[in-house]
Each structure stands twice: as structure tokens, then as C-alpha cells.
Scaffold this motif. Structure first.
Motif, PDB file in Angstrom:
ATOM      1  N   HIS A 185       0.899  -1.152   0.257  1.00 30.48           N
ATOM      2  CA  HIS A 185      -0.097   0.058  -0.004  1.00 30.48           C
ATOM      3  C   HIS A 185       0.910   1.370   0.084  1.00 30.48           C
ATOM      4  CE1 HIS A 185      -3.004   3.044   1.532  1.00 30.48           C
ATOM      5  NE2 HIS A 185      -3.759   2.237   0.974  1.00 30.48           N
ATOM      6  N   LYS A 186       0.568   2.239  -0.656  1.00 30.79           N
ATOM      7  CA  LYS A 186       1.104   3.557  -0.923  1.00 30.79           C
ATOM      8  C   LYS A 186       1.355   4.335   0.446  1.00 30.79           C
ATOM      9  CE  LYS A 186      -2.951   6.054  -2.232  1.00 30.79           C
ATOM     10  NZ  LYS A 186      -3.524   6.878  -3.218  1.00 30.79           N
ATOM     11  N   ASP A 187       0.711   3.816   1.451  1.00 27.64           N
ATOM     12  CA  ASP A 187       1.162   4.350   2.812  1.00 27.64           C
ATOM     13  C   ASP A 187       2.461   3.785   3.494  1.00 27.64           C
ATOM     14  OD1 ASP A 187      -0.868   6.247   2.669  1.00 27.64           O
ATOM     15  OD2 ASP A 187      -2.140   4.974   4.038  1.00 27.64           O
ATOM     16  N   PHE A 188       3.159   2.685   2.934  1.00 25.56           N
ATOM     17  CA  PHE A 188       4.328   2.107   3.079  1.00 25.56           C
ATOM     18  C   PHE A 188       5.165   2.924   2.575  1.00 25.56           C
ATOM     19  CE2 PHE A 188       1.271  -1.307   4.278  1.00 25.56           C
ATOM     20  CZ  PHE A 188       1.855  -2.112   5.369  1.00 25.56           C
ATOM     21  N   ALA A 189       6.301   2.961   3.346  1.00 22.44           N
ATOM     22  CA  ALA A 189       7.736   3.605   2.777  1.00 22.44           C
ATOM     23  C   ALA A 189       8.399   2.283   2.595  1.00 22.44           C
ATOM     24  CB  ALA A 189       8.327   4.511   3.685  1.00 22.44           C
ATOM     25  N   VAL A 190       9.063   2.327   1.351  1.00 23.56           N
ATOM     26  CA  VAL A 190       9.973   1.120   1.122  1.00 23.56           C
ATOM     27  C   VAL A 190      11.000   1.466   1.178  1.00 23.56           C
ATOM     28  CG1 VAL A 190      10.464  -0.368  -0.767  1.00 23.56           C
ATOM     29  CG2 VAL A 190       8.316   0.454  -0.740  1.00 23.56           C
ATOM     30  N   ASN A 191      11.648   0.950   2.339  1.00 22.31           N
ATOM     31  CA  ASN A 191      13.102   1.348   2.783  1.00 22.31           C
ATOM     32  C   ASN A 191      14.069   0.282   2.572  1.00 22.31           C
ATOM     33  OD1 ASN A 191      12.273   3.285   4.175  1.00 22.31           O
ATOM     34  ND2 ASN A 191      11.892   2.618   6.126  1.00 22.31           N
ATOM     35  N   GLY A 192      13.796  -0.618   1.744  1.00 24.37           N
ATOM     36  CA  GLY A 192      14.973  -1.550   1.219  1.00 24.37           C
ATOM     37  C   GLY A 192      14.205  -2.482   0.359  1.00 24.37           C
ATOM     38  N   PHE A 193      15.141  -3.262  -0.479  1.00 19.12           N
ATOM     39  CA  PHE A 193      14.603  -4.483  -1.431  1.00 19.12           C
ATOM     40  C   PHE A 193      15.798  -5.060  -1.938  1.00 19.12           C
ATOM     41  CE2 PHE A 193      13.347  -6.630  -5.231  1.00 19.12           C
ATOM     42  CZ  PHE A 193      12.112  -7.117  -4.872  1.00 19.12           C
ATOM     43  N   LYS A 194      15.800  -6.637  -1.997  1.00 18.36           N
ATOM     44  CA  LYS A 194      16.969  -7.283  -2.416  1.00 18.36           C
ATOM     45  C   LYS A 194      16.316  -8.364  -3.225  1.00 18.36           C
ATOM     46  CE  LYS A 194      20.552 -10.143  -0.517  1.00 18.36           C
ATOM     47  NZ  LYS A 194      21.474 -10.702   0.578  1.00 18.36           N
ATOM     48  N   THR A 195      16.965  -8.761  -4.270  1.00 22.66           N
ATOM     49  CA  THR A 195      16.669 -10.018  -5.222  1.00 22.66           C
ATOM     50  C   THR A 195      17.839 -11.061  -4.768  1.00 22.66           C
ATOM     51  OG1 THR A 195      15.636  -8.604  -6.749  1.00 22.66           O
ATOM     52  CG2 THR A 195      16.334 -10.890  -7.332  1.00 22.66           C
ATOM     53  N   PHE A 196      17.639 -12.171  -4.300  1.00 23.14           N
ATOM     54  CA  PHE A 196      18.466 -13.286  -3.986  1.00 23.14           C
ATOM     55  C   PHE A 196      19.276 -13.806  -5.315  1.00 23.14           C
ATOM     56  CE2 PHE A 196      16.297 -12.200  -0.488  1.00 23.14           C
ATOM     57  CZ  PHE A 196      17.218 -12.175   0.842  1.00 23.14           C
ATOM     58  N   GLU A 197      20.442 -14.215  -5.243  1.00 25.44           N
ATOM     59  CA  GLU A 197      20.944 -14.989  -6.289  1.00 25.44           C
ATOM     60  C   GLU A 197      20.970 -16.422  -6.096  1.00 25.44           C
ATOM     61  OE1 GLU A 197      24.564 -12.988  -7.385  1.00 25.44           O
ATOM     62  OE2 GLU A 197      23.890 -11.298  -7.943  1.00 25.44           O
ATOM     63  N   ASP A 198      20.632 -16.953  -4.722  1.00 25.86           N
ATOM     64  CA  ASP A 198      20.663 -18.185  -4.464  1.00 25.86           C
ATOM     65  C   ASP A 198      19.776 -19.167  -5.274  1.00 25.86           C
ATOM     66  OD1 ASP A 198      20.734 -16.315  -1.977  1.00 25.86           O
ATOM     67  OD2 ASP A 198      21.691 -18.249  -1.141  1.00 25.86           O
ATOM     68  N   ARG A 199      20.311 -20.340  -6.043  1.00 26.00           N
ATOM     69  CA  ARG A 199      19.592 -20.733  -7.072  1.00 26.00           C
ATOM     70  C   ARG A 199      18.907 -22.162  -6.261  1.00 26.00           C
ATOM     71  NH1 ARG A 199      20.257 -24.447 -11.693  1.00 26.00           N
ATOM     72  NH2 ARG A 199      18.699 -24.049 -13.293  1.00 26.00           N
ATOM     73  N   LEU A 200      17.920 -22.122  -5.770  1.00 25.95           N
ATOM     74  CA  LEU A 200      17.266 -22.975  -4.914  1.00 25.95           C
ATOM     75  C   LEU A 200      16.100 -23.562  -5.536  1.00 25.95           C
ATOM     76  CD1 LEU A 200      18.104 -21.705  -1.617  1.00 25.95           C
ATOM     77  CD2 LEU A 200      19.243 -23.341  -2.519  1.00 25.95           C
ATOM     78  N   SER A 201      15.601 -22.999  -6.573  1.00 26.15           N
ATOM     79  CA  SER A 201      14.257 -23.010  -7.441  1.00 26.15           C
ATOM     80  C   SER A 201      14.565 -22.702  -8.693  1.00 26.15           C
ATOM     81  CB  SER A 201      13.317 -22.336  -6.705  1.00 26.15           C
ATOM     82  OG  SER A 201      11.999 -22.340  -7.168  1.00 26.15           O
ATOM     83  N   ASP A 202      13.445 -22.666  -9.514  1.00 26.93           N
ATOM     84  CA  ASP A 202      13.397 -21.778 -10.825  1.00 26.93           C
ATOM     85  C   ASP A 202      13.092 -20.642 -10.603  1.00 26.93           C
ATOM     86  OD1 ASP A 202      10.877 -22.528 -10.106  1.00 26.93           O
ATOM     87  OD2 ASP A 202      10.416 -23.098 -12.289  1.00 26.93           O
ATOM     88  N   HIS A 203      12.697 -20.047  -9.320  1.00 30.26           N
ATOM     89  CA  HIS A 203      12.540 -18.709  -9.134  1.00 30.26           C
ATOM     90  C   HIS A 203      13.754 -18.357  -8.155  1.00 30.26           C
ATOM     91  CE1 HIS A 203       8.204 -18.231 -10.457  1.00 30.26           C
ATOM     92  NE2 HIS A 203       8.449 -19.345 -10.613  1.00 30.26           N
ATOM     93  N   TYR A 204      14.016 -16.740  -7.907  1.00 32.23           N
ATOM     94  CA  TYR A 204      14.910 -16.444  -6.883  1.00 32.23           C
ATOM     95  C   TYR A 204      14.056 -15.641  -5.982  1.00 32.23           C
ATOM     96  CZ  TYR A 204      18.014 -17.449 -10.392  1.00 32.23           C
ATOM     97  OH  TYR A 204      19.072 -18.111 -11.304  1.00 32.23           O
ATOM     98  N   PRO A 205      14.352 -15.842  -4.341  1.00 36.02           N
ATOM     99  CA  PRO A 205      13.755 -15.072  -3.552  1.00 36.02           C
ATOM    100  C   PRO A 205      13.821 -13.414  -3.478  1.00 36.02           C
ATOM    101  CG  PRO A 205      15.197 -16.783  -2.559  1.00 36.02           C
ATOM    102  CD  PRO A 205      15.443 -16.756  -4.118  1.00 36.02           C
ATOM    103  N   ILE A 206      12.993 -12.952  -3.173  1.00 37.77           N
ATOM    104  CA  ILE A 206      12.828 -11.458  -2.933  1.00 37.77           C
ATOM    105  C   ILE A 206      12.399 -11.057  -1.616  1.00 37.77           C
ATOM    106  CG2 ILE A 206      12.648 -11.063  -5.580  1.00 37.77           C
ATOM    107  CD1 ILE A 206       9.510 -10.793  -5.004  1.00 37.77           C
TER     108      ILE A 206
END
Length: 341
Positions: free
Chosen positions: A313-334
């Protein structure tokens, strides 16, 4: 163009086609797949179209030719598309005692069918979670028959309607869960789940969605076996079903009095009608606010695909974001770091 040599004319014709397709893609978020399913498939190729136009721009720039204007103008018209694909700024990392960390990951059944050679994928995923200690954790393609135990978390997981299916989704929360439920999508194994969590005086609605997958194998050998007609038909049909699922989700969300965080595997890109409808006017994309680089979340060999999202929701400030590089699936964690104003 008449001053160009024959080879350069061919290059410019191809350049014009690629620029036109990218231009057309700018209207795709406003076209429901049910209205024009075949055209909506073009949204998957937007990262490639952007990269090709950048290459053409550099090509003409190095040759000092005015033809560079074509790709330059088209790229500038879609600058928001570029910033959604690649963030040039470094990731935010704002420390605050009121921060909430939210992690989302399609765990692919913890490698049950050994798609990856490692025999310890589940243990590695658990170790990653324990290392990151997210306040809120959303897992898609979670093996409900083989749960993971995390100390210090409340949790909720749900099967799809078909009880013979032993996988679904799970949410873990360090905050008390006061309400929970499942959004049942018809005629599919996919679903969405939600919880209401209480942090101090605030009640927050957290969704995780796993929208319809095309079922197409994305490795090179399998793609070679698919005809273009079959690919368009199958993906177009998938997007129609996703539209139905999103409409169910939006109806459910509209009845909630709480500010929402929406996570999950949308099986679609940020250039699609599906993404635009989920995001709406009240949510922001955590990657766009605080991420960096390509933000690739799916292991696709040809170009970076971002199909997993954390929207808040736009009332949240986004103070950080990370895309992980760990290959543990066909997706990557965020993971996103949020603070409610």
C-alpha cells in the motif's frame, strides 16, 4: 534512408519493426487478455524488445546516423518500462525500528522431483530463511504434506480445493495472525491465500498469489519443440485465466478494511494487464521503489524476467529491497523492507 547502403537499409527495416512492437507493447496493460489474448502475449517479450532497441540505438550512434532517433524516441516514450526492468540506482537500505521485512519465494516443492542436482535444497532454503529472519514470509508451491518448522513464527497454509494436490501456499508471520483464508480459483491447482496480522495498533492484510502458469517448459530444448502458434495459443489462454483469477482477488481485496501487502508469483510481467490491475492505484512496487539491477526473479535463459512481486500500500515507505541470487528453485527469492507511515 535513401543515403544508406543496402545492408544498413535492412538493419533499419528490422530496427523499425522492433521499435514498432515496443511501441505497441505500451498499450498492452490497458487491453484485457479476454479482448485480445494473442496481442497480450507480446508483454512477455518487452525486456527483449527494450534490449534490442538499446542495441539499435548504440549501433546507429556509433555510425553517427540520424536513424538513432527512432529507437531513442521509442525508448524515451517508455521510460517507465525501462525503470521497471532495470534500476540504475543502488538499493535503498534505511534502518528503522519500525521496519517490517517481507520475503516471497516460489520454492518449487523444495525440489521434490530433483530438478536441481543438490539433495539438500529444502535444508538450504530453511537456512536462508533463518539467516534473513523475515518478519513476514510467503511461500508459493509449498509442500503442505512436508511442512517446514520455523521457531518464533505463526503460520497459515492452504491446499487448493482439490485435496489430492499436496501442495499450495504458506504464510509465516512473527506477528499474531487474527484472520486467514484462501481464495479458491476455479478449475486449477493455483490459488491465493491471505492473513491479517497485528503489529502494535495496526492490522495489515497480507496476500500471496500464485496465478495460472502456462505450463510451457522454458528450457531451450523444449522450446524448440513448440510451434509459435501453439505457444501463442497456450500463453494467451493462460492470460485469460489469470484475468479471471485477478478479478476474484480484486473483489476479495475490495472488501478488506486494512492496508494490503500483495506478494507472489504472478506468472506475468510488470508490462501486463494482469500486473496493472493487481497494482491498481493504491499499491507500489517495492522493486521499483528500492531495488537495483535487473531484478530477475525467474530462471529464464534468454533475458531477465521479473514475474515475482512484492507490492505494498502506498502508505508504506519502501526502505529496502533485495533480489537473492541463491539458485534453490526456478525462481529467486525477493525481500522488501517496509515501514507503515
Amino acid at each position: 534512408m535513401k543515403n544508406l547502403k543496402f545492408g544498413s537499409k535492412i538493419v533499419f527495416i528490422i530496427n523499425s519493426l522492433v521499435a514498432f512492437l515496443l511501441l505497441v507493447s505500451y498499450v498492452l496493460p490497458y487491453i484485457p487478455p479476454k479482448s485480445f489474448a494473442t496481442l497480450s502475449v507480446l508483454s512477455l517479450s518487452v525486456p527483449l524488445l527494450i534490449l534490442l532497441n538499446v542495441i539499435f540505438f548504440i549501433y546507429w550512434l556509433l555510425r553517427v546516423k540520424k536513424q538513432l532517433i527512432l529507437s531513442l524516441v521509442v525508448l524515451l516514450l517508455g521510460w517507465n518500462y525501462i525503470s521497471s526492468m532495470y534500476k540504475f540506482s543502488s538499493s535503498k537500505n534505511i534502518e528503522d525500528a519500525d521496519n517490517i521485512s517481507v520475503m516471497s519465494f516460489n520454492v518449487r516443492l523444495f525440489n521434490k522431483f530433483e530438478w536441481l542436482p543438490s539433495k539438500t535444497v529444502k535444508e538450504e532454503i530453511i537456512n536462508l530463511i533463518k539467516s534473513e529472519q523475515p518478519d513476514l514470509l510467503c511461500l508459493q508451491e509449498y509442500r503442505t504434506g512436508d511442512p517446514i518448522v520455523l521457531d518464533g513464527y505463526y503460520n497459515y497454509n492452504a491446499f487448493p480445493v482439490d485435496r489430492t494436490v499436496k501442495w499450495g501456499q504458506a504464510i509465516y508471520s512473527k506477528f499474531p495472525i487474527v484472520n486467514s483464508g484462501s481464495l479458491e480459483f476455479p478449475n486449477t491447482y493455483n490459488n491465493g491465500i491471505f492473513v491479517d496480522i497485528v503489529k502494535q495498533k495496526d492490522t495489515i492484510r497480507l496476500y500471496t498469489l500464485h496465478l495460472q502458469s502456462s505450463g510451457i517448459q522454458t528450457d531451450v530444448e523444449n522450446l524448440k519443440k513448440e510451434t509459435s502458434g501453439n505457444l501463442f495459443k497456450q500463453v494467451g489462454s493462460t492470460f485469460k485465466r489469470q484475468q479471471d483469477q485477478v478479478e476474484l482477488f480484486l473483489e476479495h481485496k475490495s472488501k478488506s478494511p486494512h492496508k494490503a501487502i500483495v506478494t507472489g508469483d504472478f506468472n506475468n510481467t510488470a508490462y501486463s494487464y494482469i500486473y496493472k490491475e493487481i497494482k491498481g492505484d493504491d499499491l507500489v512496487d517495492a522493486f521499483e521503489e528500492a531495488g537495483n539491477g535487473f531484478g530477475k526473479t525467474y530462471d529464464f535463459k534468454f533475458f531477465p524476467l521479473r514475474i515475482d512481486f512484492i507490492l505494498a500500500h502506498k502508505d508504506f515507505a519502501v526502505n529496502g529491497f533485495k533480489t537473492f541470487e541463491d539458485r534453490l528453485s526456478d525462481h529467486y527469492p525477493i525481500k522488501a523492507i517496509l515501514k507503515l507511515h
